[in-house]
Design a protein around this motif. Structure first.
Motif, mmCIF file in Angstrom:
data_model
loop_
_atom_site.group_PDB
_atom_site.id
_atom_site.type_symbol
_atom_site.label_atom_id
_atom_site.label_comp_id
_atom_site.label_asym_id
_atom_site.label_seq_id
_atom_site.Cartn_x
_atom_site.Cartn_y
_atom_site.Cartn_z
ATOM 1 N N MET A 4 0.844 -1.185 0.000
ATOM 2 C CA MET A 4 0.000 0.000 0.000
ATOM 3 C C MET A 4 0.884 1.241 0.000
ATOM 4 S SD MET A 4 -2.534 1.329 2.950
ATOM 5 C CE MET A 4 -2.605 3.075 3.257
ATOM 6 N N ASN A 5 0.573 2.175 -0.863
ATOM 7 C CA ASN A 5 1.467 3.293 -1.044
ATOM 8 C C ASN A 5 0.652 4.538 -1.361
ATOM 9 O OD1 ASN A 5 3.459 5.025 -1.907
ATOM 10 N ND2 ASN A 5 4.740 3.306 -2.606
ATOM 11 N N VAL A 6 0.540 5.409 -0.373
ATOM 12 C CA VAL A 6 -0.353 6.543 -0.524
ATOM 13 C C VAL A 6 0.222 7.614 -1.424
ATOM 14 C CG1 VAL A 6 -1.658 8.298 0.722
ATOM 15 C CG2 VAL A 6 -1.230 6.093 1.790
ATOM 16 N N ASN A 7 1.531 7.777 -1.394
ATOM 17 C CA ASN A 7 2.089 8.924 -2.112
ATOM 18 C C ASN A 7 2.816 8.561 -3.402
ATOM 19 O OD1 ASN A 7 4.360 7.773 -1.238
ATOM 20 N ND2 ASN A 7 5.143 9.532 -0.091
ATOM 21 N N GLY A 8 2.685 7.291 -3.813
ATOM 22 C CA GLY A 8 3.232 6.917 -5.099
ATOM 23 C C GLY A 8 4.734 6.678 -5.096
ATOM 24 N N SER A 9 5.401 6.755 -3.956
ATOM 25 C CA SER A 9 6.840 6.484 -3.921
ATOM 26 C C SER A 9 7.061 4.977 -3.836
ATOM 27 C CB SER A 9 7.490 7.163 -2.717
ATOM 28 O OG SER A 9 7.240 6.392 -1.567
ATOM 29 N N ASP A 10 8.336 4.553 -3.937
ATOM 30 C CA ASP A 10 8.630 3.125 -3.865
ATOM 31 C C ASP A 10 8.599 2.603 -2.438
ATOM 32 O OD1 ASP A 10 8.913 3.012 -6.535
ATOM 33 O OD2 ASP A 10 11.107 3.246 -6.538
ATOM 34 N N ASN A 140 -7.137 7.246 20.943
ATOM 35 C CA ASN A 140 -6.927 8.534 20.272
ATOM 36 C C ASN A 140 -6.401 8.240 18.878
ATOM 37 O OD1 ASN A 140 -7.357 10.672 22.474
ATOM 38 N ND2 ASN A 140 -6.126 9.102 23.466
ATOM 39 N N VAL A 141 -7.004 8.881 17.896
ATOM 40 C CA VAL A 141 -6.646 8.608 16.503
ATOM 41 C C VAL A 141 -5.814 9.759 15.960
ATOM 42 C CG1 VAL A 141 -8.693 7.192 16.129
ATOM 43 C CG2 VAL A 141 -8.799 9.653 15.682
ATOM 44 N N ALA A 142 -5.113 9.507 14.871
ATOM 45 C CA ALA A 142 -4.388 10.586 14.194
ATOM 46 C C ALA A 142 -5.381 11.326 13.299
ATOM 47 C CB ALA A 142 -3.248 10.011 13.368
ATOM 48 N N VAL A 143 -5.212 12.647 13.216
ATOM 49 C CA VAL A 143 -6.193 13.485 12.531
ATOM 50 C C VAL A 143 -5.532 14.339 11.457
ATOM 51 C CG1 VAL A 143 -7.916 15.305 12.848
ATOM 52 C CG2 VAL A 143 -7.523 13.648 14.682
ATOM 53 N N VAL A 144 -6.146 14.348 10.283
ATOM 54 C CA VAL A 144 -5.762 15.309 9.239
ATOM 55 C C VAL A 144 -7.032 16.042 8.833
ATOM 56 C CG1 VAL A 144 -4.721 15.669 6.973
ATOM 57 C CG2 VAL A 144 -3.985 13.732 8.374
ATOM 58 N N GLU A 145 -7.060 17.356 9.017
ATOM 59 C CA GLU A 145 -8.240 18.142 8.650
ATOM 60 C C GLU A 145 -8.005 18.807 7.306
ATOM 61 O OE1 GLU A 145 -9.632 19.492 13.092
ATOM 62 O OE2 GLU A 145 -10.736 20.172 11.318
ATOM 63 N N HIS A 146 -9.045 18.832 6.499
ATOM 64 C CA HIS A 146 -8.950 19.443 5.171
ATOM 65 C C HIS A 146 -10.299 20.107 4.903
ATOM 66 C CE1 HIS A 146 -6.839 19.546 1.241
ATOM 67 N NE2 HIS A 146 -8.063 19.684 0.785
ATOM 68 N N GLY A 147 -10.363 21.399 5.135
ATOM 69 C CA GLY A 147 -11.664 22.075 5.042
ATOM 70 C C GLY A 147 -12.616 21.467 6.062
ATOM 71 N N VAL A 166 1.424 6.923 8.384
ATOM 72 C CA VAL A 166 0.337 6.975 7.407
ATOM 73 C C VAL A 166 -0.307 8.351 7.418
ATOM 74 C CG1 VAL A 166 -1.942 6.056 6.806
ATOM 75 C CG2 VAL A 166 -0.108 4.499 7.468
ATOM 76 N N LYS A 167 -0.466 8.916 8.631
ATOM 77 C CA LYS A 167 -1.038 10.267 8.730
ATOM 78 C C LYS A 167 -0.210 11.250 7.904
ATOM 79 C CE LYS A 167 -1.012 14.231 11.652
ATOM 80 N NZ LYS A 167 -0.922 14.843 12.974
ATOM 81 N N GLN A 168 1.095 11.158 8.023
ATOM 82 C CA GLN A 168 1.960 12.090 7.301
ATOM 83 C C GLN A 168 1.796 11.950 5.793
ATOM 84 O OE1 GLN A 168 3.476 14.640 8.840
ATOM 85 N NE2 GLN A 168 3.503 15.257 6.688
ATOM 86 N N ARG A 169 1.707 10.704 5.322
ATOM 87 C CA ARG A 169 1.531 10.477 3.882
ATOM 88 C C ARG A 169 0.172 10.974 3.411
ATOM 89 N NH1 ARG A 169 4.396 4.978 2.014
ATOM 90 N NH2 ARG A 169 6.299 5.246 3.216
ATOM 91 N N LEU A 170 -0.825 10.764 4.247
ATOM 92 C CA LEU A 170 -2.170 11.238 3.912
ATOM 93 C C LEU A 170 -2.168 12.760 3.787
ATOM 94 C CD1 LEU A 170 -5.048 10.120 3.566
ATOM 95 C CD2 LEU A 170 -5.371 10.420 6.026
ATOM 96 N N ALA A 171 -1.537 13.420 4.755
ATOM 97 C CA ALA A 171 -1.489 14.885 4.740
ATOM 98 C C ALA A 171 -0.783 15.380 3.473
ATOM 99 C CB ALA A 171 -0.768 15.395 5.986
ATOM 100 N N ASP A 172 0.290 14.676 3.072
ATOM 101 C CA ASP A 172 1.027 15.082 1.874
ATOM 102 C C ASP A 172 0.198 14.852 0.611
ATOM 103 O OD1 ASP A 172 3.090 15.677 3.553
ATOM 104 O OD2 ASP A 172 4.267 13.882 3.115
ATOM 105 N N ALA A 173 -0.591 13.747 0.613
ATOM 106 C CA ALA A 173 -1.293 13.352 -0.616
ATOM 107 C C ALA A 173 -2.629 14.072 -0.801
ATOM 108 C CB ALA A 173 -1.522 11.836 -0.603
ATOM 109 N N LEU A 174 -3.242 14.528 0.296
ATOM 110 C CA LEU A 174 -4.619 15.029 0.210
ATOM 111 C C LEU A 174 -4.834 16.194 -0.765
ATOM 112 C CD1 LEU A 174 -6.233 14.767 3.750
ATOM 113 C CD2 LEU A 174 -6.880 13.616 1.635
#
Ligand SMILES: C[C@@]1(CC(=O)O)c2cc3[nH]c(cc4nc(cc5[nH]c(cc(n2)[C@H]1CCC(=O)O)[C@@](C)(CC(=O)O)[C@@H]5CCC(=O)O)C(CC(=O)O)=C4CCC(=O)O)c(CCC(=O)O)c3CC(=O)O
Ligand SMILES: NC(=O)C1=CN([C@@H]2O[C@H](COP(=O)(O)OP(=O)(O)OC[C@H]3O[C@@H](n4cnc5c(N)ncnc54)[C@H](O)[C@@H]3O)[C@@H](O)[C@H]2O)C=CC1
Length: 182
Positions: A4-10, A140-147, A166-174
């Motif tokens: 699984m790769n959220v940001n398309g890197s290797d 407690n969960v990790a949170v990424v807010e977007h609007g 995963v949170k960090q990759r999600l934040a970068d990819a969103l």
């Protein structure tokens, strides 16, 4: 799943828990996922260190009335106490400190104290022991807010370090992911 790769890197997200080893799933069944509304509710956080600071930040953002019980506070919590944003009981935890709380979070660096907090909680109180997932009503969960969207990441309490990555990759990819969705 390991590729699984959220940001398309290797780079892959290696994790024993991610491979779902049967013995790792000590918290089955899965938790019931909700966004809890706590505006105006009393939350008591026992401990005033780095971990407490993270929890208090989210509780204040959610409009909870926060009491922190701890003999010492990290710098940022001390500033919140000075501003009157939190109530600070400057003392070690004692039975009775949880009175009136809807939410209780135990995050001292003394696991005996954390355990006592859980044992003292009333059945109707939602309790989290940050040092022992097996004693927690919720994680407690990790949170990424977007609007107006909130993305949360959880591993059912099994692998917090993976959750953080995963949170960090999600934040970068969103931003790219949602560019034409809104
Ligand atoms: C069960 C849970 C309890 C709870 O509900 O809090 C829990 C437990 C534990 N965490 C530990 C370690 C670390 N946790 C983090 C970070 C986060 N931990 C969070 C949640 C949770 N952590 C819950 C499960 C969530 C899930 O997996 O579904 C996040 C997501 C949310 C938040 O804390 O608000 C937040 C990232 C938020 C963000 O980045 O935004 C870091 C990184 C750091 O601190 O910088 C480290 C340092 C180690 C490292 O990096 O490897 C240890 C070992 C302690 C020890 O042995 O010393 C335990 C205890 C155990 O697992 O037994
Ligand atoms: N869930 C999570 O995200 C994580 C949880 N942990 C757990 O959280 C615990 C705390 O970690 P940190 O905040 O980094 O520690 P820390 O050392 O920064 O803070 C500990 C706090 O507990 C307070 N304390 C100690 N004894 C107390 C008592 N009897 N009553 C009230 N307060 C008391 C101290 O005054 C201090 O404010 C760790 O021991 C570990 O079990 C650790 C890392 C991440």
């Amino acid at each position: 799943m390991s590729d699984m790769n959220v940001n398309g890197s290797d780079e892959t997200l290696e994790s024993e828990a991610f491979e779902a080893e049967p013995e790792a799933d000590a918290f089955a069944p899965s938790p019931y996922p909700v966004d809890l509304r706590v505006k105006g509710e009393r939350a008591v956080v026992v401990g005033g260190g780095r971990v407490a600071t993270r929890k208090v930040t989210h509780l204040l953002a959610a409009g909870a009335k926060v009491t922190v019980v701890a003999p010492e506070l990290d710098e940022r919590l001390a500033a919140e106490a000075d501003d009157g944003a939190i109530d600070w009981r400057c003392k070690p935890y004692a039975t009775g400190d949880l009175d009136g709380a809807r939410i209780v979070i135990a995050c001292t660096d003394d696991q005996d104290v954390n355990h006592r907090v859980v044992a003292d909680a009333e059945p109707g109180q939602l309790v989290n022991n940050t040092g022992d997932p097996s004693e927690s009503d919720f994680f407690n969960v990790a949170v990424v807010e977007h609007g107006n969207l909130i993305f949360t990441v959880s591993s059912k309490g099994i692998d917090p370090a993976l959750v953080r990555r995963v949170k960090q990759r999600l934040a970068d990819a969103l931003p790219d992911l949602l560019a034409d969705a809104q």
